[in-house]
Design a protein around this motif. Structure first.
Motif, PDB file in Angstrom:
ATOM      1  N   THR A 219       7.237  -3.701  -0.482  1.00  0.00           N
ATOM      2  CA  THR A 219       7.136  -5.549  -1.513  1.00  0.00           C
ATOM      3  C   THR A 219       6.201  -4.432  -2.721  1.00  0.00           C
TER       4      THR A 219
ATOM      5  N   ASN B   4       6.541  -7.318  -5.737  1.00  0.00           N
ATOM      6  CA  ASN B   4       6.334  -8.627  -7.159  1.00  0.00           C
ATOM      7  C   ASN B   4       6.639  -8.336  -8.095  1.00  0.00           C
TER       8      ASN B   4
ATOM      9  N   GLN C 175       8.534 -10.604  -5.013  1.00  0.00           N
ATOM     10  CA  GLN C 175       8.316 -11.878  -4.645  1.00  0.00           C
ATOM     11  C   GLN C 175       8.707 -11.862  -7.026  1.00  0.00           C
TER      12      GLN C 175
ATOM     13  N   HIS D 184       4.777 -14.538   0.347  1.00  0.00           N
ATOM     14  CA  HIS D 184       3.728 -15.063  -0.394  1.00  0.00           C
ATOM     15  C   HIS D 184       3.152 -15.480  -1.130  1.00  0.00           C
TER      16      HIS D 184
ATOM     17  N   ASP E  35       3.595 -10.307  -1.419  1.00  0.00           N
ATOM     18  CA  ASP E  35       2.305 -10.306  -2.001  1.00  0.00           C
ATOM     19  C   ASP E  35       1.679 -11.226  -0.856  1.00  0.00           C
TER      20      ASP E  35
ATOM     21  N   SER F 117      -4.535  -2.795  -6.340  1.00  0.00           N
ATOM     22  CA  SER F 117      -2.473  -2.874  -6.987  1.00  0.00           C
ATOM     23  C   SER F 117      -2.118  -3.823  -7.413  1.00  0.00           C
ATOM     24  N   TYR F 118      -3.290  -4.853  -8.074  1.00  0.00           N
ATOM     25  CA  TYR F 118      -3.271  -6.269  -9.090  1.00  0.00           C
ATOM     26  C   TYR F 118      -4.767  -6.251  -9.866  1.00  0.00           C
TER      27      TYR F 118
ATOM     28  N   CYS G 293      -3.869  -6.794  -3.589  1.00  0.00           N
ATOM     29  CA  CYS G 293      -3.408  -7.842  -3.100  1.00  0.00           C
ATOM     30  C   CYS G 293      -1.240  -7.875  -2.119  1.00  0.00           C
ATOM     31  N   ASP G 294      -0.881  -6.545  -2.566  1.00  0.00           N
ATOM     32  CA  ASP G 294       0.622  -6.445  -1.806  1.00  0.00           C
ATOM     33  C   ASP G 294      -0.097  -5.014  -0.772  1.00  0.00           C
TER      34      ASP G 294
ATOM     35  N   ASN H 211       1.388   3.600  -2.959  1.00  0.00           N
ATOM     36  CA  ASN H 211       1.717   2.999  -4.268  1.00  0.00           C
ATOM     37  C   ASN H 211       2.981   3.702  -5.264  1.00  0.00           C
TER      38      ASN H 211
ATOM     39  N   HIS I 176       1.731  -5.713 -11.473  1.00  0.00           N
ATOM     40  CA  HIS I 176       1.852  -5.230  -9.679  1.00  0.00           C
ATOM     41  C   HIS I 176       1.646  -4.043  -9.251  1.00  0.00           C
TER      42      HIS I 176
ATOM     43  N   PRO J 244       4.045  -1.815  -6.703  1.00  0.00           N
ATOM     44  CA  PRO J 244       4.791  -1.763  -6.042  1.00  0.00           C
ATOM     45  C   PRO J 244       4.020  -0.802  -4.480  1.00  0.00           C
TER      46      PRO J 244
END
Length: 413
Positions: free
Chosen positions: A17, A19, A55, A185, A233, A327-328, A349-350, A376, A386, A388
């Motif tokens: 995933t 963003n 996303q 999302h 996300d 992740s963010y 978030c992810d 990640n 972000h 991944p």
């Protein structure tokens, strides 16, 4: 990877995933790095089946970024690193002129040449069709039979303002099992100050309602129920009130209000002694904490106790243990790989989540522990705001056989 990949040890699956909004704001610097790290992950895990859920495809201004999106897709489909993936399906929501429908989601699926027998579900005809060749769909995904796409109903959106939030679902039949893959999302935290007001925050309630809606839709009576992986996300945040109380436990709080409306403009947390040093400054879009290391040490796992949004769904959704940092929101400066921006409290978030039956596919006893990796991508380089997140595992031969028979894998065309 040359010719050595076989399905003898089971089917290798890689779910990713990402963003990717930042990639289209600064394609020159970020895209090359992002793709290099992505290809390295693919070559390291050598999946037979690769799913990438993106996303914010196109970034903040889709119309201006469309050419960048096209070149990103072309690169993925034609790159040397992906040449052994002989079949592909790409679904891009490019309908940016329709507020009611546009989600900015992009779902990419790649199938290795050694995986001989794979089918995709046609939701209109209610039958599986063999996957051959490479196809890209970007026009009106609403009418594309090989997927289901929905934007959340308008009353789910905070203050009923449209934003690019929704989900895309596809269904796949491998020789040994059937599963759904859902790209999602969910809504973000609009204001750090509002998120801080109560525990759990009003925003987490909005996300909970939307995620419940998706789970109800993908398990309703219209189609047979199959194991599902839902990854995207989720915008899950740490419980803001609790995490701030923990980080600033010995600090005193000063409230600064606007002169005209008397609304809270900022909160300043200072140490009681030590020259009243500022520990945290909080504004609508500022989270400036004195020591970012707390989010990186031991991958930030000491803060997982404040990651609570999934607990509401503990009977329906499962996740492997998180052992990577939040992740963010990473810095978008291409020279900063590990720094967080001081806009939001860092959070996971992810995510890659799964139903109980999907977890059984991942954890089947025949699987050796070391072949399952949840991590990640690009931990040390800038991947945008972000990082991944990926899950790599093998579905062992026969792992989903009762499933496969039950879900009529034989109904193919």
């Amino acid at each position: 990877m040359a010719g050595k990949l076989t399905t003898a040890q089971g089917t290798g699956i890689l779910l990713v995933t990402a963003n990717v909004g930042s990639l289209f704001e600064d394609p020159e610097n970020l895209q090359k790095t992002w793709l290099r790290e992505f290809y390295q992950t693919v070559q390291s895990h050598k999946p037979h089946f690769l799913a990438v859920h993106c996303q914010e495809v196109g970034g903040k201004n889709y119309e201006a970024s469309m050419s960048h999106v096209d070149s990103f897709v072309k690169e993925l489909l034609s790159s040397d690193a992906m040449k052994e993936y002989s079949r592909a399906r790409v679904y891009l929501d490019e309908n940016y002129k329709s507020q009611e429908h546009f989600t900015a989601l992009g779902s990419f699926y790649f199938i290795h040449e050694s995986l001989k027998n794979i089918h995709q579900f046609d939701f209109k005809a209610k039958k599986f069709r063999k996957v051959v060749g490479k196809e890209t769909c970007s026009e009106t995904l609403e009418s594309t039979p090989s997927l289901e796409k929905e934007k959340f109903p308008q009353d789910y959106f905070p203050e009923c303002k449209w934003s690019r939030k929704g989900f895309i679902r596809t269904r796949w039949a491998l020789p040994d099992c059937v599963f759904d893959l859902v790209n999602i999302h969910l809504f973000h935290d609009a204001s750090n100050l509002v998120a801080w007001e109560k525990s759990p925050s009003v925003y987490s309630g909005t996300r909970q309602k939307a995620l419940g809606y998706v789970l109800d839709r993908i398990t309703d009576q219209r189609f047979e129920r199959v194991p599902y992986f839902i990854f995207g996300d989720f915008n899950f945040r740490l419980d803001s009130k609790q995490v701030i109380e923990s980080l600033c436990s010995t600090a005193t709080m000063q409230t600064v209000r606007t002169a005209d409306t008397n609304e809270v403009d900022k909160l300043i947390f200072r140490e009681s002694d030590n020259d009243r040093k500022v520990v945290l400054q909080l504004e609508k879009k500022l989270f400036n904490y004195v020591n970012q290391d707390v989010f990186r040490e031991n991958n930030g796992t000491s803060l997982l106790e404040f990651d609570k949004e999934l607990s509401v769904f503990k009977d329906r959704l499962h996740e492997l243990e998180i052992s990577f940092p939040p992740s963010y929101p990473y810095s978008e400066d291409s020279n900063q790989g590990k720094e967080y921006m001081n806009t939001r409290c860092p959070a996971w978030c992810d995510r890659i989540l799964m139903s109980s039956s999907a977890r059984d596919l991942v954890l089947k006893p025949e699987n050796e522990e070391k072949s399952i990796v949840y991590d990640n991508i690009g931990p040390n380089v800038c991947m945008g705001d972000h990082k991944p997140v990926f899950l790599s595992f093998r579905i062992t031969a026969g792992a989903g056989k009762p499933n496969a028979n039950k879900h009529k894998c034989c109904v193919v065309q």
